[in-house]
Scaffold this motif. Structure first.
Motif, PDB file in Angstrom:
ATOM      1  N   VAL A 187       8.805   6.698   2.764  1.00 18.88           N
ATOM      2  CA  VAL A 187       9.531   5.978   3.515  1.00 18.88           C
ATOM      3  C   VAL A 187       9.670   4.413   2.756  1.00 18.88           C
ATOM      4  O   VAL A 187      10.600   3.771   3.180  1.00 18.88           O
ATOM      5  CB  VAL A 187       8.653   5.471   4.576  1.00 18.88           C
ATOM      6  N   THR A 188       9.020   4.265   1.689  1.00 16.37           N
ATOM      7  CA  THR A 188       9.233   3.105   0.843  1.00 16.37           C
ATOM      8  C   THR A 188      10.286   3.303  -0.224  1.00 16.37           C
ATOM      9  O   THR A 188      10.832   2.229  -0.759  1.00 16.37           O
ATOM     10  CB  THR A 188       8.077   2.627   0.256  1.00 16.37           C
ATOM     11  N   GLY A 189      10.911   4.528  -0.308  1.00 19.35           N
ATOM     12  CA  GLY A 189      11.862   4.853  -1.590  1.00 19.35           C
ATOM     13  C   GLY A 189      11.278   4.921  -2.701  1.00 19.35           C
ATOM     14  O   GLY A 189      12.013   5.408  -3.412  1.00 19.35           O
ATOM     15  N   ASP A 236       0.836  -1.215   0.087  1.00 19.57           N
ATOM     16  CA  ASP A 236      -0.204   0.080   0.045  1.00 19.57           C
ATOM     17  C   ASP A 236       0.817   1.202   0.011  1.00 19.57           C
ATOM     18  O   ASP A 236       0.556   2.302  -0.649  1.00 19.57           O
ATOM     19  CB  ASP A 236      -1.000  -0.157   1.283  1.00 19.57           C
ATOM     20  N   GLY A 237       2.004   1.105   0.799  1.00 19.28           N
ATOM     21  CA  GLY A 237       2.968   2.244   0.920  1.00 19.28           C
ATOM     22  C   GLY A 237       3.665   2.626  -0.666  1.00 19.28           C
ATOM     23  O   GLY A 237       3.599   3.819  -1.098  1.00 19.28           O
ATOM     24  N   LEU A 238       3.668   1.567  -1.276  1.00 18.38           N
ATOM     25  CA  LEU A 238       4.224   1.635  -2.656  1.00 18.38           C
ATOM     26  C   LEU A 238       3.259   2.463  -3.482  1.00 18.38           C
ATOM     27  O   LEU A 238       3.732   3.100  -4.323  1.00 18.38           O
ATOM     28  CB  LEU A 238       5.038   0.469  -3.308  1.00 18.38           C
ATOM     29  N   ALA A 239       1.989   1.897  -3.440  1.00 22.11           N
ATOM     30  CA  ALA A 239       0.926   2.345  -4.452  1.00 22.11           C
ATOM     31  C   ALA A 239       0.740   4.061  -3.878  1.00 22.11           C
ATOM     32  O   ALA A 239       0.440   4.891  -4.768  1.00 22.11           O
ATOM     33  CB  ALA A 239      -0.203   1.853  -3.995  1.00 22.11           C
ATOM     34  N   LEU A 257      14.603  -2.910   0.876  1.00 23.82           N
ATOM     35  CA  LEU A 257      13.663  -2.559  -0.314  1.00 23.82           C
ATOM     36  C   LEU A 257      13.583  -1.116  -0.251  1.00 23.82           C
ATOM     37  O   LEU A 257      13.548  -0.605  -1.797  1.00 23.82           O
ATOM     38  CB  LEU A 257      12.142  -3.015  -0.059  1.00 23.82           C
ATOM     39  N   ALA A 258      13.393  -0.330   0.439  1.00 26.33           N
ATOM     40  CA  ALA A 258      13.476   0.949   0.380  1.00 26.33           C
ATOM     41  C   ALA A 258      14.659   1.792   0.071  1.00 26.33           C
ATOM     42  O   ALA A 258      14.414   2.495  -1.044  1.00 26.33           O
ATOM     43  CB  ALA A 258      12.968   1.693   1.859  1.00 26.33           C
TER      44      ALA A 258
END
Length: 202
Positions: free
Chosen positions: A101-103, A93-96, A165-166
């Motif tokens: 914070v996900t980079g 969800d953060g990527l979307a 990942l980030a």
């Protein structure tokens, strides 16, 4: 009146933070004295330190906003949802959302902000402290559904996955790759990374 005071407080906090980040990105974290930040924000040095106890806090409060987030995700997950499934869903969800914070955020200021953090030893050290606290909080949350050893090991693994990942996403964007190319790779990498984690039968 209390509401008005809180709004004023937030306004001062934001003004100091904006002035600090702007100066840091322009000249580098170590090159900007706190007195100059206070002057740019229109406050005194003692007032600045009331809002931000250290110079590092002027930068890292953005990460502090996410303090304990993984633990909250585990505790607030839907009925029947496993803790790892909840953490995986939250990261995706953060990527979307292009959560910094996900980079996975290509705004020039966000990319430059991460570059400044990762290239400043004192900020990297403080960030490690934040992550250690997050790991401890996540382990506490996981102990509510698994044994102590599993919770401790799994918390460390989850935080490592999120960090790797980030950093990987940010590096891809910092090297100039377009977000539209990086995004599907970031999603695939997250899916793969979380699939490598598991909660054994105990």
């Amino acid at each position: 009146m209390a509401g008005l005071r809180e709004l004023q407080r937030r306004g001062v906090h934001e003004a100091i933070s904006a002035a600090a980040i702007s100066l840091f990105l322009e000249r580098g974290f170590d090159a900007v004295p706190v007195t100059e930040i206070a002057a740019a924000a229109g406050v005194s040095k003692p007032t600045l330190f009331k809002y931000f106890p250290t110079k590092d806090d002027l930068v890292l409060h953005r990460f502090a906003d996410h303090q304990g987030e993984s633990a909250r995700v585990v505790r607030q997950r839907a009925a029947g949802e496993g803790p790892l499934d909840a953490l995986r869903r939250h990261f995706l969800d953060g990527l979307a959302r292009r959560d910094p914070v996900t980079g996975l955020n290509d705004h020039p200021e966000v990319v430059a902000f991460h570059r400044m953090v990762f290239s400043t030893p004192s900020l990297v050290a403080r960030l490690s402290q934040y992550m250690s606290l997050d790991e401890r909080a996540l382990a506490d949350a996981l102990r509510e559904c698994v044994d102590d050893l599993t919770a401790t090991l799994l918390a460390a693994q989850v935080l490592a996955v999120q960090r790797v990942l980030a950093r990987r996403n940010w590096l891809q964007l910092a090297e100039g790759r377009p977000l539209r190319e990086v995004e599907p790779e970031a999603v695939h990498a997250a899916e793969r990374a979380f699939s490598l984690l598991s909660i054994p039968d105990v």
